[in-house]
Design a protein around this motif. Structure first.
Motif, short mmCIF file in Angstrom:
data_model
loop_
_atom_site.label_atom_id
_atom_site.label_comp_id
_atom_site.label_asym_id
_atom_site.label_seq_id
_atom_site.Cartn_x
_atom_site.Cartn_y
_atom_site.Cartn_z
N GLY A 1 6.69 -3.55 9.18
CA GLY A 1 5.84 -3.72 7.73
C GLY A 1 5.55 -2.33 7.14
N ILE A 2 5.91 -1.18 8.04
CA ILE A 2 5.67 0.20 7.78
C ILE A 2 7.08 0.81 7.22
N GLU A 3 7.06 1.40 6.12
CA GLU A 3 8.16 2.04 5.60
C GLU A 3 7.92 3.70 5.31
N LEU A 4 8.87 4.70 5.60
CA LEU A 4 8.61 6.08 5.25
C LEU A 4 9.59 6.60 4.39
N LEU A 5 8.91 7.33 3.26
CA LEU A 5 9.63 7.89 2.31
C LEU A 5 9.26 9.24 2.48
N ARG A 6 10.18 10.34 2.79
CA ARG A 6 9.79 11.53 3.14
C ARG A 6 10.61 12.70 1.63
N LEU A 7 9.34 13.24 1.53
CA LEU A 7 9.99 14.05 0.20
C LEU A 7 10.59 15.55 1.08
N PRO A 8 11.37 16.07 0.49
CA PRO A 8 12.12 17.32 1.18
C PRO A 8 11.24 18.37 0.93
N GLN A 9 10.12 18.61 0.21
CA GLN A 9 9.28 19.61 0.20
C GLN A 9 7.79 19.18 -0.51
N ASN A 10 6.83 19.90 -0.36
CA ASN A 10 5.47 19.49 -0.70
C ASN A 10 5.31 19.35 -2.16
N GLN A 11 5.04 18.37 -2.83
CA GLN A 11 4.99 18.02 -4.24
C GLN A 11 3.46 18.20 -4.67
N GLY A 12 2.57 17.93 -3.86
CA GLY A 12 1.13 17.87 -4.46
C GLY A 12 0.91 16.33 -4.27
N ALA B 1 0.58 -1.19 -0.04
CA ALA B 1 0.06 0.03 0.03
C ALA B 1 0.91 1.22 0.13
N VAL B 2 0.77 2.43 -1.04
CA VAL B 2 1.37 3.57 -0.92
C VAL B 2 0.18 4.42 -0.27
N ILE B 3 0.69 5.44 0.56
CA ILE B 3 -0.50 6.33 1.51
C ILE B 3 0.42 7.43 1.03
N PRO B 4 -0.08 8.57 0.25
CA PRO B 4 0.47 9.74 0.29
C PRO B 4 0.04 10.62 1.25
N VAL B 5 0.80 11.41 2.31
CA VAL B 5 0.36 11.93 3.31
C VAL B 5 0.79 13.60 3.38
N TYR B 6 -0.22 14.14 3.82
CA TYR B 6 0.08 15.65 3.90
C TYR B 6 -0.75 16.27 5.10
N ASN B 7 -0.21 16.14 6.30
CA ASN B 7 -0.89 16.75 7.40
C ASN B 7 -2.02 16.03 7.86
N HIS B 8 -1.94 14.80 7.84
CA HIS B 8 -3.03 13.81 8.20
C HIS B 8 -2.77 12.96 9.59
N ALA B 9 -2.21 13.72 10.47
CA ALA B 9 -1.31 12.91 11.56
C ALA B 9 -2.43 11.84 12.26
N ASP C 1 4.66 14.03 2.31
CA ASP C 1 4.85 15.25 1.23
C ASP C 1 4.92 16.45 1.87
N GLY C 2 6.04 16.62 2.69
CA GLY C 2 6.32 18.10 3.31
C GLY C 2 5.33 18.15 4.62
N SER C 3 4.98 17.26 5.30
CA SER C 3 4.14 17.57 6.32
C SER C 3 4.75 18.37 7.43
N GLU C 4 3.76 19.10 8.29
CA GLU C 4 4.30 19.85 9.20
C GLU C 4 4.74 18.92 10.59
N PRO C 5 5.42 19.45 11.36
CA PRO C 5 6.04 18.77 12.37
C PRO C 5 5.49 17.83 13.40
N VAL C 6 4.03 18.09 13.56
CA VAL C 6 3.22 17.32 14.31
C VAL C 6 3.06 16.02 13.30
N CYS C 7 2.68 16.18 12.19
CA CYS C 7 2.26 15.02 11.42
C CYS C 7 3.65 14.23 11.23
N ALA C 8 4.75 14.90 10.94
CA ALA C 8 5.92 14.25 10.50
C ALA C 8 6.41 13.37 11.71
#
Length: 249
Positions: free
Chosen positions: A59-70, A11-19, A41-48
């Motif tokens: 079984g959970i891996e994190l890929l962190r993008l340096p800035q929001n890509q959409g 499963a691939v889950i794009p995440v932006y501030n859905h902590a 996708d460049g989440s704020e500190p609480v979500c990050a």
């Protein structure tokens, strides 16, 4: 790929501030036995920080993008990374909890039986759906039917779907696709153009009362309108092939 081929689905889950909701979504997917790739996708500190904690779970891996890509940019990064992990298929699902994870087995069964297909969620809404968003989707549906010259995709805006990774990543490497809220629609159209068969899988959708939407009405509607226009002109020179394919089928 044949129906007997071995599938590796994650499963691939794009995440932006859905902590908060992403924790429930990720753990529900793990309960179905799926490895999970979170794309921050460049989440704020609480979500990050919440994602950092989740990534410590098995079984959970994190890929962190340096800035929001959409959303589209995050999904594309996740799909490419997933192929590198050796997955054959990726289940895309939103982080906000609107998709019913109890429908995951139905999606997986379809992918197992039809591994060369694009399994696209077809929403069944409850009373929580905002009526403006529900009716507004039909403009996009009509454009997708025009731009594919078919009814192959019943709802191109649903973010709950399974991709055959080799096909979709190859397409992404060859083609420029929208990186924001236009991604889900455009990739569906382009997969139809590429000859990837589609299965529309019914799935329940609810809009949580505390849900956070990142859809920006003006910006995203302009993007989506420009996408439909671009796809329309792309359809015109593909029309003979698309019509021949329908006739042959």
């Amino acid at each position: 790929m044949t129906a007997s081929a071995s599938l590796t689905v994650g499963a691939v889950i794009p995440v932006y501030n859905h902590a908060v909701p992403v924790v429930r979504v990720a753990q529900a997917l793990r309960a179905h036995g799926l490895p999970v790739l979170l794309v921050d996708d460049g989440s704020e500190p609480v979500c990050a920080a919440a994602l950092d904690r989740l990534a410590l779970e098995d079984g959970i891996e994190l890929l962190r993008l340096p800035q929001n890509q959409g959303k589209g940019g995050a999904v594309m990064a996740g799909l490419t990374h997933a192929l590198g992990l050796g997955w054959t298929h990726a289940l895309q699902i939103d982080a906000d909890g609107q998709h019913d994870t109890t429908d995951v087995p139905a999606f997986l069964a379809q992918a197992q039986q039809h591994p060369d297909h694009f399994i696209c969620g077809c929403p069944i809404y409850d009373a929580s759906v905002p009526k403006g968003r529900l009716y507004g989707r039909y403009a996009t549906h009509i454009w997708v039917w025009i731009n594919t010259l078919s009814f192959a995709v019943r709802d191109s805006m649903c973010g709950f779907r399974i991709y055959p990774l080799a096909e979709v990543v190859d397409l992404l490497r060859r083609t420029r696709v929208g990186r924001r809220m236009d991604f889900d629609v455009e990739i569906a159209v382009r997969l139809v153009w590429a000859g990837v068969p589609v299965i529309n899988q019914p799935t329940r959708v609810r809009y949580p009362e505390d849900g956070v939407s990142h859809f920006r009405v003006l910006r995203d509607n302009v993007l989506i309108s420009a996408m439909h226009t671009r796809l329309f002109f792309g359809m015109l020179w593909r029309a003979p092939r698309l019509l021949w394919r329908r006739w042959a089928a």
